[in-house]
Design a protein around this motif. Sequence first.
Motif, PDB file in Angstrom:
ATOM      1  N   GLN A  87       0.811  -1.222   0.000  1.00  0.00           N
ATOM      2  CA  GLN A  87       0.000   0.000   0.000  1.00  0.00           C
ATOM      3  C   GLN A  87       0.847   1.276   0.000  1.00  0.00           C
ATOM      4  OE1 GLN A  87      -3.164  -0.167  -0.574  1.00  0.00           O
ATOM      5  NE2 GLN A  87      -3.077  -2.404  -0.520  1.00  0.00           N
ATOM      6  N   PHE A  88       2.130   1.152  -0.323  1.00  0.00           N
ATOM      7  CA  PHE A  88       3.058   2.260  -0.577  1.00  0.00           C
ATOM      8  C   PHE A  88       3.501   3.021   0.678  1.00  0.00           C
ATOM      9  CE2 PHE A  88      -0.190   2.500  -4.158  1.00  0.00           C
ATOM     10  CZ  PHE A  88       0.380   1.465  -4.865  1.00  0.00           C
ATOM     11  N   ASN A  89       2.554   3.336   1.601  1.00  0.00           N
ATOM     12  CA  ASN A  89       2.870   4.053   2.844  1.00  0.00           C
ATOM     13  C   ASN A  89       3.566   5.389   2.597  1.00  0.00           C
ATOM     14  OD1 ASN A  89       1.755   1.889   4.130  1.00  0.00           O
ATOM     15  ND2 ASN A  89       3.487   1.476   5.471  1.00  0.00           N
ATOM     16  N   LEU A  90       3.114   6.113   1.582  1.00  0.00           N
ATOM     17  CA  LEU A  90       3.594   7.473   1.342  1.00  0.00           C
ATOM     18  C   LEU A  90       2.721   8.461   2.112  1.00  0.00           C
ATOM     19  CD1 LEU A  90       4.145   7.273  -2.523  1.00  0.00           C
ATOM     20  CD2 LEU A  90       5.813   6.812  -0.706  1.00  0.00           C
ATOM     21  N   ASP A  95       4.877  16.439  -1.329  1.00  0.00           N
ATOM     22  CA  ASP A  95       5.345  16.210  -2.683  1.00  0.00           C
ATOM     23  C   ASP A  95       6.241  14.969  -2.734  1.00  0.00           C
ATOM     24  OD1 ASP A  95       8.235  16.997  -2.379  1.00  0.00           O
ATOM     25  OD2 ASP A  95       7.356  18.954  -1.945  1.00  0.00           O
ATOM     26  N   VAL A  96       6.435  14.476  -3.938  1.00  0.00           N
ATOM     27  CA  VAL A  96       7.187  13.245  -4.146  1.00  0.00           C
ATOM     28  C   VAL A  96       8.612  13.368  -3.615  1.00  0.00           C
ATOM     29  CG1 VAL A  96       8.237  11.824  -5.967  1.00  0.00           C
ATOM     30  CG2 VAL A  96       5.793  12.407  -6.063  1.00  0.00           C
ATOM     31  N   LEU A  97       9.270  14.492  -3.899  1.00  0.00           N
ATOM     32  CA  LEU A  97      10.665  14.671  -3.480  1.00  0.00           C
ATOM     33  C   LEU A  97      10.793  14.564  -1.958  1.00  0.00           C
ATOM     34  CD1 LEU A  97      13.518  15.268  -4.575  1.00  0.00           C
ATOM     35  CD2 LEU A  97      13.046  17.693  -4.155  1.00  0.00           C
ATOM     36  N   THR A  98       9.879  15.187  -1.225  1.00  0.00           N
ATOM     37  CA  THR A  98       9.928  15.126   0.236  1.00  0.00           C
ATOM     38  C   THR A  98       9.680  13.708   0.718  1.00  0.00           C
ATOM     39  OG1 THR A  98       9.174  17.419   0.412  1.00  0.00           O
ATOM     40  CG2 THR A  98       8.951  16.038   2.371  1.00  0.00           C
ATOM     41  N   ASN A  99       8.730  13.007   0.110  1.00  0.00           N
ATOM     42  CA  ASN A  99       8.481  11.615   0.479  1.00  0.00           C
ATOM     43  C   ASN A  99       9.747  10.773   0.329  1.00  0.00           C
ATOM     44  OD1 ASN A  99       5.597  10.412   1.129  1.00  0.00           O
ATOM     45  ND2 ASN A  99       5.254  12.187  -0.213  1.00  0.00           N
ATOM     46  N   VAL A 100      10.484  10.997  -0.754  1.00  0.00           N
ATOM     47  CA  VAL A 100      11.716  10.235  -0.974  1.00  0.00           C
ATOM     48  C   VAL A 100      12.758  10.583   0.077  1.00  0.00           C
ATOM     49  CG1 VAL A 100      13.626   9.810  -2.576  1.00  0.00           C
ATOM     50  CG2 VAL A 100      11.284   9.933  -3.437  1.00  0.00           C
ATOM     51  N   MET A 101      12.890  11.878   0.374  1.00  0.00           N
ATOM     52  CA  MET A 101      13.893  12.294   1.348  1.00  0.00           C
ATOM     53  C   MET A 101      13.579  11.805   2.756  1.00  0.00           C
ATOM     54  SD  MET A 101      15.121  16.103   0.092  1.00  0.00           S
ATOM     55  CE  MET A 101      13.482  16.837   0.147  1.00  0.00           C
ATOM     56  N   LEU A 102      12.323  11.451   3.029  1.00  0.00           N
ATOM     57  CA  LEU A 102      11.978  10.916   4.346  1.00  0.00           C
ATOM     58  C   LEU A 102      12.730   9.608   4.624  1.00  0.00           C
ATOM     59  CD1 LEU A 102       8.122  11.585   4.517  1.00  0.00           C
ATOM     60  CD2 LEU A 102       9.955  12.797   5.727  1.00  0.00           C
ATOM     61  N   GLY A 103      13.252   8.993   3.582  1.00  0.00           N
ATOM     62  CA  GLY A 103      14.073   7.809   3.776  1.00  0.00           C
ATOM     63  C   GLY A 103      15.366   8.086   4.521  1.00  0.00           C
ATOM     64  N   ALA A 125      20.496  13.492  -4.120  1.00  0.00           N
ATOM     65  CA  ALA A 125      20.378  12.039  -4.087  1.00  0.00           C
ATOM     66  C   ALA A 125      18.940  11.597  -4.330  1.00  0.00           C
ATOM     67  CB  ALA A 125      20.885  11.500  -2.748  1.00  0.00           C
ATOM     68  N   ALA A 126      17.971  12.340  -3.780  1.00  0.00           N
ATOM     69  CA  ALA A 126      16.560  11.991  -3.976  1.00  0.00           C
ATOM     70  C   ALA A 126      16.156  12.136  -5.439  1.00  0.00           C
ATOM     71  CB  ALA A 126      15.679  12.864  -3.086  1.00  0.00           C
ATOM     72  N   ILE A 127      16.607  13.200  -6.077  1.00  0.00           N
ATOM     73  CA  ILE A 127      16.308  13.398  -7.504  1.00  0.00           C
ATOM     74  C   ILE A 127      16.966  12.298  -8.335  1.00  0.00           C
ATOM     75  CG2 ILE A 127      16.690  14.914  -9.490  1.00  0.00           C
ATOM     76  CD1 ILE A 127      16.393  17.284  -7.500  1.00  0.00           C
ATOM     77  N   ARG A 153       7.017   3.130  -7.233  1.00  0.00           N
ATOM     78  CA  ARG A 153       8.388   3.518  -7.576  1.00  0.00           C
ATOM     79  C   ARG A 153       8.918   4.601  -6.635  1.00  0.00           C
ATOM     80  NH1 ARG A 153       8.490   4.554 -13.910  1.00  0.00           N
ATOM     81  NH2 ARG A 153       6.213   4.432 -13.855  1.00  0.00           N
ATOM     82  N   VAL A 154       8.040   5.498  -6.191  1.00  0.00           N
ATOM     83  CA  VAL A 154       8.446   6.480  -5.185  1.00  0.00           C
ATOM     84  C   VAL A 154       8.842   5.764  -3.899  1.00  0.00           C
ATOM     85  CG1 VAL A 154       7.681   8.418  -3.743  1.00  0.00           C
ATOM     86  CG2 VAL A 154       7.015   8.315  -6.154  1.00  0.00           C
ATOM     87  N   ALA A 155       8.076   4.747  -3.522  1.00  0.00           N
ATOM     88  CA  ALA A 155       8.388   3.987  -2.306  1.00  0.00           C
ATOM     89  C   ALA A 155       9.744   3.291  -2.433  1.00  0.00           C
ATOM     90  CB  ALA A 155       7.290   2.967  -2.035  1.00  0.00           C
ATOM     91  N   ILE A 156      10.069   2.804  -3.619  1.00  0.00           N
ATOM     92  CA  ILE A 156      11.374   2.169  -3.832  1.00  0.00           C
ATOM     93  C   ILE A 156      12.479   3.215  -3.738  1.00  0.00           C
ATOM     94  CG2 ILE A 156      12.822   0.960  -5.514  1.00  0.00           C
ATOM     95  CD1 ILE A 156      10.254  -0.366  -6.568  1.00  0.00           C
ATOM     96  N   ALA A 157      12.250   4.400  -4.326  1.00  0.00           N
ATOM     97  CA  ALA A 157      13.239   5.479  -4.242  1.00  0.00           C
ATOM     98  C   ALA A 157      13.476   5.878  -2.789  1.00  0.00           C
ATOM     99  CB  ALA A 157      12.771   6.685  -5.064  1.00  0.00           C
ATOM    100  N   ARG A 158      12.408   5.948  -2.013  1.00  0.00           N
ATOM    101  CA  ARG A 158      12.543   6.273  -0.582  1.00  0.00           C
ATOM    102  C   ARG A 158      13.370   5.201   0.133  1.00  0.00           C
ATOM    103  NH1 ARG A 158       7.049   6.183   2.527  1.00  0.00           N
ATOM    104  NH2 ARG A 158       7.333   3.991   1.991  1.00  0.00           N
ATOM    105  N   ALA A 159      13.124   3.935  -0.194  1.00  0.00           N
ATOM    106  CA  ALA A 159      13.894   2.844   0.418  1.00  0.00           C
ATOM    107  C   ALA A 159      15.374   2.957   0.051  1.00  0.00           C
ATOM    108  CB  ALA A 159      13.328   1.502  -0.021  1.00  0.00           C
ATOM    109  N   LEU A 160      15.681   3.330  -1.187  1.00  0.00           N
ATOM    110  CA  LEU A 160      17.074   3.506  -1.598  1.00  0.00           C
ATOM    111  C   LEU A 160      17.765   4.590  -0.781  1.00  0.00           C
ATOM    112  CD1 LEU A 160      17.021   3.277  -5.505  1.00  0.00           C
ATOM    113  CD2 LEU A 160      18.240   1.771  -3.929  1.00  0.00           C
ATOM    114  N   MET A 161      17.013   5.624  -0.406  1.00  0.00           N
ATOM    115  CA  MET A 161      17.596   6.722   0.374  1.00  0.00           C
ATOM    116  C   MET A 161      18.035   6.273   1.765  1.00  0.00           C
ATOM    117  SD  MET A 161      17.794   9.616  -1.318  1.00  0.00           S
ATOM    118  CE  MET A 161      17.733  10.936  -0.113  1.00  0.00           C
TER     119      MET A 161
END
Length: 277
Positions: A87-90, A95-103, A125-127, A153-161
Amino acid sequence: MKFELRNVTRRFGGHIAVNSVNLSIPQGQMVGVIGRSGAGKSTLLRMINRLADPTSGSLHFGDLEVSALRGGALRNWQRDCAMIFQQFNLVPRLDVLTNVMLGRLNHRSTAMSLLNIFTREERIAAIAALERLGIEQTALQAAGTLSGGQQQRVAIARALMQSPKMLLADEPIASLDPLNARIVMDALKDINEREGITVITNLHTLDTARAYCERIIGMSAGRVVFDGGPNELDAEAVRTIYGTGHDGAEIDESMTSTAISVGHAAPVAVASFSVMA
């Protein structure tokens, strides 16, 4: 370095969700876990990430006893063992960039996290992570406006962070159409091969497990009943994992198929990217 489950059991009252599981997973493997709903797949992943504790047995990563971790050490493990959910948990309004940086939260001071202050390096790094997954154009959109495939894919990017040592994915393609399912699985495979990160993913789809995973673990009633390569997942193995239908007929694999045709769909954009230390 390998991850090990040693005689791990998880009970919920009188129900045994995971029953005396022993597994050894070397660093860098791409592992698919399959089985019927209720077989114990999600509980197994949640114990690896320590979102759930084993009732008995122990979990180890090299010399580290994961099942004994508490406090800051446990938070560090959950940073190193990133989790991707169905269920993504975003945070939909962000915004998407902030969601990724939360990683990066577990890498930062409490004050910086509370003030929502991210460094220039974290933004770059998030971009880069979004570019790798082919969705950099969504960076300033609210996460809730994206399609399901884009959100995963945003959730995967967040995990990479998180700069993880292991990546766990709990049914990451269950709610996606075949094209988006392939894009997400291509991304997980690319992370596994390029960074050497161990990926363990729960899957309902046998074709996907065979196509992407070098090792497949089959669970039934909380136990591991199959552990082998994709070529070993034959009709007999499928019967052992899934049993038969109510009428005694063999399970039709097309019921689990995502119709992913590896090598025929348009590939996901994958750029060179090194996760932050």
